[in-house]
Design a protein around this motif. Structure first.
Motif, PDB file in Angstrom:
ATOM      1  N   ALA A  58      -4.218   2.892   4.113  1.00  0.00           N
ATOM      2  CA  ALA A  58      -4.115   3.584   3.391  1.00  0.00           C
ATOM      3  C   ALA A  58      -4.034   1.681   2.491  1.00  0.00           C
ATOM      4  CB  ALA A  58      -2.770   3.728   2.552  1.00  0.00           C
ATOM      5  N   LEU A  59      -3.640   0.799   3.138  1.00  0.00           N
ATOM      6  CA  LEU A  59      -3.620   0.139   3.732  1.00  0.00           C
ATOM      7  C   LEU A  59      -5.364  -0.672   2.598  1.00  0.00           C
ATOM      8  CD1 LEU A  59      -1.401  -1.446   6.156  1.00  0.00           C
ATOM      9  CD2 LEU A  59      -0.923  -1.389   3.737  1.00  0.00           C
ATOM     10  N   VAL A  60      -6.373   0.124   4.001  1.00  0.00           N
ATOM     11  CA  VAL A  60      -7.813  -0.774   3.042  1.00  0.00           C
ATOM     12  C   VAL A  60      -7.980   0.686   2.287  1.00  0.00           C
ATOM     13  CG1 VAL A  60     -10.072   0.071   3.961  1.00  0.00           C
ATOM     14  CG2 VAL A  60      -8.000  -0.911   5.711  1.00  0.00           C
ATOM     15  N   VAL A  61      -7.612   1.348   1.657  1.00  0.00           N
ATOM     16  CA  VAL A  61      -8.085   2.234   0.643  1.00  0.00           C
ATOM     17  C   VAL A  61      -7.203   1.978  -0.770  1.00  0.00           C
ATOM     18  CG1 VAL A  61      -8.444   4.222  -0.549  1.00  0.00           C
ATOM     19  CG2 VAL A  61      -8.810   4.226   1.791  1.00  0.00           C
ATOM     20  N   ALA A  62      -6.093   1.752  -0.601  1.00  0.00           N
ATOM     21  CA  ALA A  62      -5.172   1.325  -1.982  1.00  0.00           C
ATOM     22  C   ALA A  62      -5.885   0.869  -2.834  1.00  0.00           C
ATOM     23  CB  ALA A  62      -3.418   1.009  -1.949  1.00  0.00           C
ATOM     24  N   PRO A  63      -6.518  -0.857  -2.846  1.00  0.00           N
ATOM     25  CA  PRO A  63      -6.667  -1.519  -3.692  1.00  0.00           C
ATOM     26  C   PRO A  63      -8.448  -1.436  -4.633  1.00  0.00           C
ATOM     27  CG  PRO A  63      -6.075  -2.865  -1.405  1.00  0.00           C
ATOM     28  CD  PRO A  63      -6.131  -1.454  -1.270  1.00  0.00           C
ATOM     29  N   TRP A  64      -9.034  -0.615  -3.874  1.00  0.00           N
ATOM     30  CA  TRP A  64     -10.448   0.068  -3.472  1.00  0.00           C
ATOM     31  C   TRP A  64      -9.507   0.824  -5.123  1.00  0.00           C
ATOM     32  CZ3 TRP A  64     -12.105   5.642  -2.676  1.00  0.00           C
ATOM     33  CH2 TRP A  64     -13.783   5.844  -3.668  1.00  0.00           C
ATOM     34  N   VAL A  65      -8.786   1.961  -4.938  1.00  0.00           N
ATOM     35  CA  VAL A  65      -8.048   3.218  -5.649  1.00  0.00           C
ATOM     36  C   VAL A  65      -7.939   2.401  -6.741  1.00  0.00           C
ATOM     37  CG1 VAL A  65      -6.856   4.851  -6.380  1.00  0.00           C
ATOM     38  CG2 VAL A  65      -7.871   4.567  -3.608  1.00  0.00           C
ATOM     39  N   ARG A  66      -7.003   1.127  -6.804  1.00  0.00           N
ATOM     40  CA  ARG A  66      -6.753   0.237  -8.133  1.00  0.00           C
ATOM     41  C   ARG A  66      -7.674  -0.264  -8.827  1.00  0.00           C
ATOM     42  NH1 ARG A  66      -2.795  -1.582  -4.105  1.00  0.00           N
ATOM     43  NH2 ARG A  66      -0.813  -0.753  -4.225  1.00  0.00           N
ATOM     44  N   ARG A  67      -8.877  -0.903  -8.695  1.00  0.00           N
ATOM     45  CA  ARG A  67      -9.901  -1.162  -8.875  1.00  0.00           C
ATOM     46  C   ARG A  67     -10.719  -0.055 -10.303  1.00  0.00           C
ATOM     47  NH1 ARG A  67     -11.034  -4.335  -4.349  1.00  0.00           N
ATOM     48  NH2 ARG A  67     -12.122  -3.123  -3.664  1.00  0.00           N
ATOM     49  N   ILE A  68     -10.839   1.013  -9.787  1.00  0.00           N
ATOM     50  CA  ILE A  68     -11.381   3.239  -9.562  1.00  0.00           C
ATOM     51  C   ILE A  68     -10.303   2.608 -10.983  1.00  0.00           C
ATOM     52  CG2 ILE A  68     -11.495   4.335  -9.179  1.00  0.00           C
ATOM     53  CD1 ILE A  68     -12.815   4.379  -6.715  1.00  0.00           C
ATOM     54  N   VAL A  69      -9.175   3.144 -10.564  1.00  0.00           N
ATOM     55  CA  VAL A  69      -8.180   3.502 -11.739  1.00  0.00           C
ATOM     56  C   VAL A  69      -8.228   2.316 -13.111  1.00  0.00           C
ATOM     57  CG1 VAL A  69      -5.807   4.070 -12.366  1.00  0.00           C
ATOM     58  CG2 VAL A  69      -6.384   4.400  -9.865  1.00  0.00           C
ATOM     59  N   ALA A  70      -8.084   1.470 -12.418  1.00  0.00           N
ATOM     60  CA  ALA A  70      -8.419   0.519 -13.111  1.00  0.00           C
ATOM     61  C   ALA A  70      -9.244   0.571 -14.365  1.00  0.00           C
ATOM     62  CB  ALA A  70      -8.104  -1.304 -13.051  1.00  0.00           C
ATOM     63  N   ASN A  71     -10.672   1.019 -13.579  1.00  0.00           N
ATOM     64  CA  ASN A  71     -11.831   1.066 -14.532  1.00  0.00           C
ATOM     65  C   ASN A  71     -12.130   1.977 -15.291  1.00  0.00           C
ATOM     66  OD1 ASN A  71     -13.468  -1.383 -13.498  1.00  0.00           O
ATOM     67  ND2 ASN A  71     -13.759  -0.476 -12.082  1.00  0.00           N
ATOM     68  N   LEU A  72     -11.488   2.948 -15.100  1.00  0.00           N
ATOM     69  CA  LEU A  72     -10.780   4.604 -15.609  1.00  0.00           C
ATOM     70  C   LEU A  72     -10.061   4.406 -16.681  1.00  0.00           C
ATOM     71  CD1 LEU A  72     -11.273   6.973 -13.145  1.00  0.00           C
ATOM     72  CD2 LEU A  72     -13.073   6.370 -14.265  1.00  0.00           C
ATOM     73  N   THR A  73      -8.978   3.459 -17.349  1.00  0.00           N
ATOM     74  CA  THR A  73      -7.944   3.543 -17.811  1.00  0.00           C
ATOM     75  C   THR A  73      -8.028   2.305 -19.278  1.00  0.00           C
ATOM     76  OG1 THR A  73      -6.752   2.366 -16.423  1.00  0.00           O
ATOM     77  CG2 THR A  73      -6.372   4.636 -16.787  1.00  0.00           C
ATOM     78  N   LEU A  74      -7.243   2.230 -20.402  1.00  0.00           N
ATOM     79  CA  LEU A  74      -7.546   1.263 -20.887  1.00  0.00           C
ATOM     80  C   LEU A  74      -6.149   0.741 -20.777  1.00  0.00           C
ATOM     81  CD1 LEU A  74      -7.402   3.864 -23.970  1.00  0.00           C
ATOM     82  CD2 LEU A  74      -9.619   2.001 -23.227  1.00  0.00           C
ATOM     83  N   PRO A  75      -6.766  -1.042 -20.789  1.00  0.00           N
ATOM     84  CA  PRO A  75      -5.312  -1.739 -20.440  1.00  0.00           C
ATOM     85  C   PRO A  75      -4.146  -1.869 -21.817  1.00  0.00           C
ATOM     86  CG  PRO A  75      -7.457  -2.592 -21.740  1.00  0.00           C
ATOM     87  CD  PRO A  75      -8.315  -1.232 -21.450  1.00  0.00           C
ATOM     88  N   ILE A  76      -3.154  -1.897 -20.954  1.00  0.00           N
ATOM     89  CA  ILE A  76      -2.562  -1.934 -22.045  1.00  0.00           C
ATOM     90  C   ILE A  76      -1.956  -2.970 -22.814  1.00  0.00           C
ATOM     91  CG2 ILE A  76       0.791  -2.031 -21.695  1.00  0.00           C
ATOM     92  CD1 ILE A  76       0.511  -0.730 -18.680  1.00  0.00           C
ATOM     93  N   PRO A  77      -1.961  -2.742 -23.796  1.00  0.00           N
ATOM     94  CA  PRO A  77      -1.524  -3.505 -24.746  1.00  0.00           C
ATOM     95  C   PRO A  77      -0.299  -4.096 -25.115  1.00  0.00           C
ATOM     96  CG  PRO A  77      -1.487  -1.706 -26.152  1.00  0.00           C
ATOM     97  CD  PRO A  77      -1.227  -1.923 -24.693  1.00  0.00           C
TER      98      PRO A  77
END
Length: 77
Positions: A58-77
């Motif tokens: 979880a410690l290794v994968v979480a930052p990677w997953v956060r980056r993927i989610v950030a790339n798949l979602t719109l930024p909060i205005p």
């Protein structure tokens, strides 16, 4: 007790992995063996043998997953 924000990723990984391993190991044990008198002891053994693998994962994968989610979602205005 409050921790310094620099520990947030470790706390996040610890809590997430604890919850996930608890639920998954308990559910799989129940589905495979049903609820029986030694259920808690077997569940605890399963939990203790899998959590040490899941926590660092979880410690290794979480930052990677956060980056993927950030790339798949719109930024909060």
């Amino acid at each position: 007790m409050k921790f310094h924000p620099r520990y947030a990723p470790v706390i996040f990984g610890g809590l997430l992995s604890t919850i996930m391993v608890s639920v998954v190991s308990g559910l799989l044990l129940f589905l495979n063996e049903g609820f029986h008198p030694g259920f808690a002891a077997v569940w605890l053994k399963n939990f203790l043998s899998t959590w040490p693998v899941v926590f660092p994962t979880a410690l290794v994968v979480a930052p990677w997953v956060r980056r993927i989610v950030a790339n798949l979602t719109l930024p909060i205005p």
